[in-house]
Motif scaffolding. Structure first.
Motif, PDB file in Angstrom:
ATOM      1  N   GLU A 185       6.017-110.508  -8.605  1.00  0.00           N
ATOM      2  CA  GLU A 185       6.863-111.140  -7.595  1.00  0.00           C
ATOM      3  C   GLU A 185       7.389-112.486  -8.083  1.00  0.00           C
ATOM      4  O   GLU A 185       8.548-112.847  -7.814  1.00  0.00           O
ATOM      5  CB  GLU A 185       6.075-111.340  -6.298  1.00  0.00           C
ATOM      6  CG  GLU A 185       6.876-112.020  -5.189  1.00  0.00           C
ATOM      7  CD  GLU A 185       6.051-112.261  -3.942  1.00  0.00           C
ATOM      8  OE1 GLU A 185       6.561-112.929  -3.012  1.00  0.00           O
ATOM      9  OE2 GLU A 185       4.892-111.793  -3.888  1.00  0.00           O
ATOM     10  N   GLU A 196      -6.785-106.945  -9.966  1.00  0.00           N
ATOM     11  CA  GLU A 196      -6.535-106.032  -8.863  1.00  0.00           C
ATOM     12  C   GLU A 196      -5.031-105.792  -8.717  1.00  0.00           C
ATOM     13  O   GLU A 196      -4.212-106.583  -9.180  1.00  0.00           O
ATOM     14  CB  GLU A 196      -7.091-106.612  -7.557  1.00  0.00           C
ATOM     15  CG  GLU A 196      -8.589-106.856  -7.581  1.00  0.00           C
ATOM     16  CD  GLU A 196      -9.389-105.573  -7.707  1.00  0.00           C
ATOM     17  OE1 GLU A 196      -8.879-104.517  -7.263  1.00  0.00           O
ATOM     18  OE2 GLU A 196     -10.509-105.622  -8.252  1.00  0.00           O
ATOM     19  N   GLU A 197      -4.695-104.701  -8.032  1.00  0.00           N
ATOM     20  CA  GLU A 197      -3.290-104.349  -7.816  1.00  0.00           C
ATOM     21  C   GLU A 197      -2.538-105.473  -7.116  1.00  0.00           C
ATOM     22  O   GLU A 197      -1.382-105.769  -7.459  1.00  0.00           O
ATOM     23  CB  GLU A 197      -3.210-103.067  -6.991  1.00  0.00           C
ATOM     24  CG  GLU A 197      -1.801-102.678  -6.548  1.00  0.00           C
ATOM     25  CD  GLU A 197      -0.883-102.358  -7.708  1.00  0.00           C
ATOM     26  OE1 GLU A 197       0.306-102.723  -7.632  1.00  0.00           O
ATOM     27  OE2 GLU A 197      -1.358-101.745  -8.675  1.00  0.00           O
ATOM     28  N   GLU A 198      -3.178-106.126  -6.149  1.00  0.00           N
ATOM     29  CA  GLU A 198      -2.521-107.207  -5.410  1.00  0.00           C
ATOM     30  C   GLU A 198      -2.160-108.377  -6.339  1.00  0.00           C
ATOM     31  O   GLU A 198      -1.121-109.019  -6.173  1.00  0.00           O
ATOM     32  CB  GLU A 198      -3.424-107.715  -4.280  1.00  0.00           C
ATOM     33  CG  GLU A 198      -3.678-106.718  -3.166  1.00  0.00           C
ATOM     34  CD  GLU A 198      -4.685-105.638  -3.561  1.00  0.00           C
ATOM     35  OE1 GLU A 198      -5.339-105.805  -4.623  1.00  0.00           O
ATOM     36  OE2 GLU A 198      -4.795-104.636  -2.832  1.00  0.00           O
ATOM     37  N   GLU A 199      -3.034-108.648  -7.301  1.00  0.00           N
ATOM     38  CA  GLU A 199      -2.772-109.742  -8.235  1.00  0.00           C
ATOM     39  C   GLU A 199      -1.573-109.419  -9.120  1.00  0.00           C
ATOM     40  O   GLU A 199      -0.681-110.260  -9.330  1.00  0.00           O
ATOM     41  CB  GLU A 199      -4.010-109.989  -9.104  1.00  0.00           C
ATOM     42  CG  GLU A 199      -5.207-110.526  -8.352  1.00  0.00           C
ATOM     43  CD  GLU A 199      -6.404-110.678  -9.251  1.00  0.00           C
ATOM     44  OE1 GLU A 199      -6.761-111.833  -9.579  1.00  0.00           O
ATOM     45  OE2 GLU A 199      -7.001-109.645  -9.647  1.00  0.00           O
ATOM     46  N   ALA A 246       0.857-107.387  -8.485  1.00  0.00           N
ATOM     47  CA  ALA A 246       2.060-107.412  -7.652  1.00  0.00           C
ATOM     48  C   ALA A 246       2.553-108.846  -7.458  1.00  0.00           C
ATOM     49  O   ALA A 246       3.768-109.108  -7.470  1.00  0.00           O
ATOM     50  CB  ALA A 246       1.765-106.765  -6.298  1.00  0.00           C
ATOM     51  N   GLU A 247       1.619-109.783  -7.295  1.00  0.00           N
ATOM     52  CA  GLU A 247       2.009-111.184  -7.130  1.00  0.00           C
ATOM     53  C   GLU A 247       2.614-111.739  -8.406  1.00  0.00           C
ATOM     54  O   GLU A 247       3.617-112.462  -8.378  1.00  0.00           O
ATOM     55  CB  GLU A 247       0.790-112.015  -6.731  1.00  0.00           C
ATOM     56  CG  GLU A 247       1.132-113.490  -6.475  1.00  0.00           C
ATOM     57  CD  GLU A 247      -0.084-114.318  -6.095  1.00  0.00           C
ATOM     58  OE1 GLU A 247       0.092-115.372  -5.466  1.00  0.00           O
ATOM     59  OE2 GLU A 247      -1.215-113.902  -6.449  1.00  0.00           O
TER      60      GLU A 247
END
Length: 244
Positions: free
Chosen positions: A144, A135-138, A140-141
């Motif tokens: 990061e 997923e996009e959130e993964e 991004a992490e």
């Protein structure tokens, strides 16, 4: 999709299917038309890694066939154009079989004109997420924590796709991105060490020595990867012994 130079895996190799046995020096000469940085030590290293298995004369001299040179060309091309580790290349070769032709994997040229001399494989953010199943959130992490990152044009290298796949697999076992920062930092430090060792070769007054720098860096990098794997395997076995 991955892409490679027009002409497929056999392009650029100066051998014919009917040529007789070749010495390692003749193989080196044939390969340097496309891979000017290749060295005898590089060919021997690839042989030691099981990527090519030349026949031997009764006196022990290597006897390469045209098929061996094509195989070496494929290995070198996959390293140069797609940054694939030897383990992955070996798996590809085993999947093809001895008689199957090597696949044609074209290379997408870089978008920046000043990078035209360095073909690279790139993929978009959406495509990377689809390939990895994340997923996009993964993603991004992961970015990061510095595990991978996009280029200025928003694209990713094939090596980043490999990293993302491995990080995703580890995540399914409960390994979080923050846990992998030390692994990435160790890899960066090892790369710095390789560059320090190779730097004198890159600035050597002899052209042949400068040409060998890239091959030496590849060998040191592959040895470092093998050593890391050996450390992990040794630690696992030691832990199992203590638990028995």
């Amino acid at each position: 999709m991955l892409h490679t130079p027009t002409g497929g895996a056999h392009a650029g190799t100066a051998t014919g299917q009917k040529s007789g046995p070749m010495s390692i020096g003749a193989v080196l000469e044939a390969l340097r038309a496309e891979f000017p940085e290749v060295t005898v030590s590089k060919i021997r290293f690839l042989e030691a890694e099981g990527l090519v298995e030349p026949a031997r004369s009764p006196s022990g001299y290597r006897k390469f066939r045209a098929e061996d040179v094509e195989r070496l060309s494929y290995v070198l091309r996959m390293q140069r154009d797609h940054y694939l580790p030897l383990k992955v290349i070996r798996e590809h070769l085993e999947a093809f079989g001895d008689d199957a032709p090597y696949p044609n994997v074209p290379v997408v040229p870089p978008r920046e004109p000043d990078e035209a001399s360095a073909p690279a494989v790139r993929t978009g953010r959406k495509e990377l997420l689809g390939l990895v199943g994340a997923e996009e959130e993964e993603l991004a992490e992961w970015e990061e924590y510095g595990l991978l990152g996009a280029a200025e044009d928003g694209t990713y290298r094939l090596a980043d796709v490999t990293v993302a796949q491995l990080v995703a697999e580890l995540g399914r076992h409960g390994v979080e991105a923050r846990h992998l920062r030390t692994v990435k930092a160790a890899a960066d430090r090892q790369l710095d060490l390789v560059e320090q060792l190779v730097a004198p070769l890159r600035h050597h007054p002899d052209q042949r020595t400068r040409t060998r720098a890239a091959g030496t860096a590849d060998e040191l990098t592959n040895l470092s990867v093998r050593l890391y794997g050996a450390f992990v395997e040794s630690a696992v076995r030691a832990a199992r012994t203590r638990g028995d």
